[in-house]
Design a protein around this motif. Structure first.
Motif, PDB file in Angstrom:
ATOM      1  N   SER A   1       0.893  -1.280   0.117  1.00  0.00           N
ATOM      2  CA  SER A   1       0.049   0.148  -0.056  1.00  0.00           C
ATOM      3  C   SER A   1       0.727   1.322   0.027  1.00  0.00           C
ATOM      4  O   SER A   1       0.627   2.315  -0.669  1.00  0.00           O
ATOM      5  CB  SER A   1      -0.808   0.190   1.192  1.00  0.00           C
ATOM      6  OG  SER A   1      -1.826  -0.970   0.934  1.00  0.00           O
ATOM      7  N   GLU A   2       2.035   1.160   0.627  1.00  0.00           N
ATOM      8  CA  GLU A   2       2.944   2.196   0.795  1.00  0.00           C
ATOM      9  C   GLU A   2       3.430   2.604  -0.565  1.00  0.00           C
ATOM     10  O   GLU A   2       3.508   3.751  -1.010  1.00  0.00           O
ATOM     11  CB  GLU A   2       4.034   2.027   1.961  1.00  0.00           C
ATOM     12  CG  GLU A   2       3.655   2.096   3.216  1.00  0.00           C
ATOM     13  CD  GLU A   2       4.811   1.641   3.950  1.00  0.00           C
ATOM     14  OE1 GLU A   2       5.817   1.495   3.779  1.00  0.00           O
ATOM     15  OE2 GLU A   2       4.495   1.610   5.329  1.00  0.00           O
ATOM     16  N   ARG A   3       3.616   1.501  -1.380  1.00  0.00           N
ATOM     17  CA  ARG A   3       4.165   1.688  -2.661  1.00  0.00           C
ATOM     18  C   ARG A   3       3.257   2.303  -3.455  1.00  0.00           C
ATOM     19  O   ARG A   3       3.642   3.190  -4.291  1.00  0.00           O
ATOM     20  CB  ARG A   3       4.434   0.362  -3.268  1.00  0.00           C
ATOM     21  CG  ARG A   3       5.930  -0.240  -2.733  1.00  0.00           C
ATOM     22  CD  ARG A   3       5.997  -1.734  -3.293  1.00  0.00           C
ATOM     23  NE  ARG A   3       7.050  -2.401  -2.886  1.00  0.00           N
ATOM     24  CZ  ARG A   3       7.272  -3.635  -3.089  1.00  0.00           C
ATOM     25  NH1 ARG A   3       6.320  -4.534  -3.629  1.00  0.00           N
ATOM     26  NH2 ARG A   3       8.456  -4.225  -2.676  1.00  0.00           N
ATOM     27  N   VAL A   4       1.884   1.817  -3.528  1.00  0.00           N
ATOM     28  CA  VAL A   4       0.769   2.652  -4.220  1.00  0.00           C
ATOM     29  C   VAL A   4       0.762   3.898  -4.105  1.00  0.00           C
ATOM     30  O   VAL A   4       0.584   4.749  -4.898  1.00  0.00           O
ATOM     31  CB  VAL A   4      -0.323   1.871  -4.212  1.00  0.00           C
ATOM     32  CG1 VAL A   4      -1.803   2.221  -4.637  1.00  0.00           C
ATOM     33  CG2 VAL A   4      -0.417   0.412  -4.493  1.00  0.00           C
ATOM     34  N   ASN A   5       0.758   4.378  -2.750  1.00  0.00           N
ATOM     35  CA  ASN A   5       0.732   5.680  -2.480  1.00  0.00           C
ATOM     36  C   ASN A   5       1.687   6.724  -3.033  1.00  0.00           C
ATOM     37  O   ASN A   5       1.622   7.725  -3.614  1.00  0.00           O
ATOM     38  CB  ASN A   5       0.302   5.999  -0.992  1.00  0.00           C
ATOM     39  CG  ASN A   5      -0.299   7.287  -0.715  1.00  0.00           C
ATOM     40  OD1 ASN A   5      -1.459   7.367  -1.063  1.00  0.00           O
ATOM     41  ND2 ASN A   5       0.359   8.236   0.039  1.00  0.00           N
TER      42      ASN A   5
END
Length: 283
Positions: free
Chosen positions: A177-181
Motif C-alpha cells: 500500500s505504501e508503494r501504491v501511495n
C-alpha cells in the motif's frame, strides 16, 4: 504520506462513527480498514481511487466502500472551495445479527456488493443528502435509526455502479500500500511530463521488471495505461470547467500529439472531447 491500516473509533455515545470533514484537502493517503465507509462529497473536486478504479469526484459523489477495500480521495489543482464531506464508518459486527432478519434483506445484499466499492448516481445522492447532513448532530438513538433508513433507501431505490474490478484483491500488505501511495503522489505531480519506468521504479526502490509485475498484479493494467487514464481524467475536468480548446487541454495534460490525445480520450471515455464537452454543457 504513507498508506496505512486505520483504526476507527465510534462517535461519542454511538456504535458507529459520523464525521463532517472540512479542510483544504483530503489528509488520508491510500488506506484500508475493516469498517464499511459511506462518503458523501459536499464541496471540492479531484480524483477518487477505490481498489483498482480511478474516477473524478465532485459535489454529489456518494460512495460506499466495503471492509478492507483500499481507497482515497485526492484534490487536484487549484480549488474554488475547501473540502467538505460526510463520512460514516461502522464495524461489520454492528449489523451482523440484524442482517439475518428478513427486514434487513435489502441492506444485507447492498453490503455484500460493497466489497467492490459502489458509487451511487447523483439523483440517489441528493435524495439522502439532508439525512446525511443531519446525522452529525442527531442524538445517538435517532442517529442510528436515520442511518438505517439511509441504508434502506440506498439498498431499495438507489441506482449505482461498481468501482473496483471483480478480480481486485484486498489482500495487500502495508508495504504494498505504501508503494501504491508513492506511485499516486508521483503521478499527481508529474503526469503532464514524460514519466519513464526508470523514474517511477527508482522512486519506490524497485527494478523496472519487478515494478511492472507488481503494478500489473495489483491493478490489472499496465503503468502506462494508468498514466493515460489519469491524464484523460484531468482532461475531462478541464473540458467541463474551462474554455480551453481540446488541443490546448491535450497539451496541458501532457500530450504533444492531438491525434494521440483524441485516440486515448475515445479509448477511456468512449466519445470525442468535443462531444464530451457538449454533453455536459447541454445539461
Amino acid at each position: 504520506m504513507k498508506a496505512e491500516y486505520r483504526s476507527i473509533s465510534p462517535s461519542l455515545g454511538s456504535s458507529f462513527n459520523t464525521t463532517l470533514f472540512e479542510g483544504k484537502e483530503f489528509i488520508a493517503s491510500w488506506h484500508f480498514h475493516p469498517q464499511y465507509e459511506l462518503t458523501y462529497i459536499l464541496g471540492s473536486s479531484g480524483i477518487r481511487y477505490v481498489g483498482d478504479n480511478m474516477g473524478n469526484f465532485e459535489y454529489g459523489d456518494l460512495v460506499l466502500v466495503g471492509s478492507n477495500l483500499p481507497h482515497c480521495w485526492k484534490t487536484i489543482g487549484e480549488q474554488k472551495e475547501e473540502v467538505r464531506c460526510i463520512i460514516v464508518q461502522w464495524d461489520k459486527e454492528m449489523l451482523e445479527d440484524w442482517l439475518e432478519k428478513k427486514e434487513f434483506q435489502h441492506i444485507k445484499q447492498l453490503l455484500a456488493l460493497a466489497s467492490r466499492g459502489i458509487r451511487f448516481d447523483f439523483e440517489t445522492a441528493l435524495k439522502v443528502e439532508n439525512q446525511l447532513l443531519a446525522l452529525v448532530d442527531l442524538p445517538p438513538f435517532e442517529r442510528l435509526l436515520s442511518f438505517l433508513q439511509i441504508l434502506q433507501e440506498l439498498a431499495v431505490n438507489g441506482s449505482h455502479h461498481f468501482l473496483a474490478g471483480e478480480g481486485f484483491t484486498t489482500n495487500l500488505t502495508i508495504k504494498e500500500s505504501e508503494r501504491v501511495n508513492l506511485i499516486y503522489n508521483y503521478v499527481k505531480e508529474y503526469y503532464n511530463q514524460q514519466i519513464s519506468l526508470d523514474d517511477v521504479s527508482k522512486k519506490i526502490a524497485m527494478n523496472k521488471e519487478s515494478f511492472c509485475r507488481f503494478f500489473k498484479k495489483t491493478f490489472r493494467k499496465s503503468f502506462f495505461e494508468f498514466i493515460n487514464e489519469y491524464k484523460i481524467s484531468m482532461a475531462t475536468k478541464m473540458l467541463i470547467n474551462t474554455d480551453l480548446t481540446a488541443s490546448e487541454i491535450g497539451y496541458q495534460v501532457g500530450y504533444n500529439n492531438l491525434s494521440f490525445f483524441n485516440r486515448q480520450f475515445n479509448k477511456f471515455v468512449k466519445m470525442s472531447p468535443s462531444k464530451y464537452r457538449k454533453m455536459y454543457r447541454d445539461i
